[in-house]
Design an enzyme around this catalytic site. Sequence first.
Site: not given
Ligand code: NAP
Length: 516
Positions: A416, A205, A320, A286
Amino acid sequence: MITPFQNEPYLNYTVATNRQAMLAAVADLRANLGKDHPLLIAGERIHTEDKQRSVNPSNPSELIGTVSKASPELATKAVDAAYAYFPEWSRTDAMDRVAMALRAAQLLRERKLHFNAWLTLESGKTFAEAEGETAEAIDFCEYYAREMARLSGAQEVVQLPGERGEMHYLPLGVGVVIPPWNFPLAILTGMTVAALVTGNTVVLKPSSETPIMAAALCDLLLEAGFPAKALQFVPGSGSQIGDLIVQHSKTRFIAFTGSRDVGLRINELAAKPQPGQIWIKRVVAEMGGKDAIVVDAESDFDKAVEGVFFSAFGYQGQKCSACSRAIVHTDIYDKFVEHLAAKAATVQVGEADEPANYMGPVISASAKKSIEKYIEIGKTEGRLVAGGTPIAKDGYFLPPTIIADVDGKARIFQEEIFGPVLSVTRAKDFEHALALANDSVYGLTGAVYTTNPAHIKAARERFFVGNLYVNRKCTGAMVGAHPFGGFNMSGTDSKAGGPDYLLLFLQAKSIAEKVS
Ligand code: NAP
């Protein structure tokens, strides 16, 4: 015989011929934008009425493409299809899967500029950032291929008299892969290829912000030889189908990268067994970061300014691993803030495909709004020394913003923000700086700039982060060299790009046969 792993070299876009080649790749892609991309379930391409639009964050009126969205019924069907194909796929020769991963790396390498161009147009990456990301995707394929070769076949165990013992790694089952938008190629490739090369089937997804990049990668993986039935592509909003695919009784594991809140929700939902479920789901999550760089009085001042600057504002602070807290020794604090602010003032922000711009857009209108809200909070929590005012253009542009004199309990120090906003905090000595750095629920990356050996030792022992860097920036982890993953609310510390990673996608079977 597979050659030893080596990181993919980067093209340098300050070289005119490379820059021209990238501009041509962007122009080529631009001529082919706007297509509709179907779902892939059980080897079948499926178009639905409900579409997700993806636009260029540098210019939101430019449509990158559309994807069909999976309904709840189709998302359920995707998990069922992945489950049905698992017995066959899990029995393929591991070395055949290794060959597919290596072929994927080769195809990415051959089309590097094309994939860079997708990243520039769909996720707002400058050429240098896009280059780093495509190279990382190649590295993941190359690295995990070698890791699977190492983990295939019988693993050595202690031999008891009269017995022949061995241990084999088996795949787990259906893996739900959920990537973020900020590394829409590299992280997506890493998690998907890790799951497939270990013999699992995948329900992917993609992020709703960057689904077209994901569609392009799926096509490439099929071309590399991964069977269509092993990889289900199910775009759709996380809030509509996310819970469903996580909770499905046939889902065996979830590989997630994204925010803390979504990661925690997935972890909670996955922990509750569903009717008919016969395993404990594994969650590889992560999550977010609030990464700090500590700058000591005894340090190379110019290198520290540069390191903080690049860590804070590369890809608009949307990593991140980005530095969002600079914690600076009081003896050099005022000079440091002055130099950093002066550097930020020289930054050119604008369209990601314009090579003169160091910073492109943030990902979306809602991200821009949320970051602007934090800037307003920051103005009340500290002293604005750079940026702070939105740029009046169609794209989602924000300037590099620096807020000094921020207290350790301030919201912009603790939460964050995920944008180009850096807080700077004064530390009275190195111990105080370390205590401030560790005052976070997160623990992803961190760096220290110091020439004092005792301070380096203290940071090595007590700076509580999954990825610590000494006298260098805190972004730019390299596959193989810097296994990546964080502590505390930054996730399960899965160490992507390291020797432990594939074990998260496998289970071990021990076999002992009585021979005398
Ligand atoms: P996000 O809002 O948590 O979304 C991540 C993924 O989860 C997207 O594909 C999103 O889909 C999906 N998602 C949302 N709600 C969900 C649910 N209820 N069940 C299952 N999946 C769901 O994060 P983001 O804005 O894409 O990315 C930024 C975040 O990622 C930041 O917090 C960053 O620090 C973190 N990050 C961490 C790392 C690491 O290695 N630690 C690396 C990169 C990024 P939709 O887009 O359809 O909502």
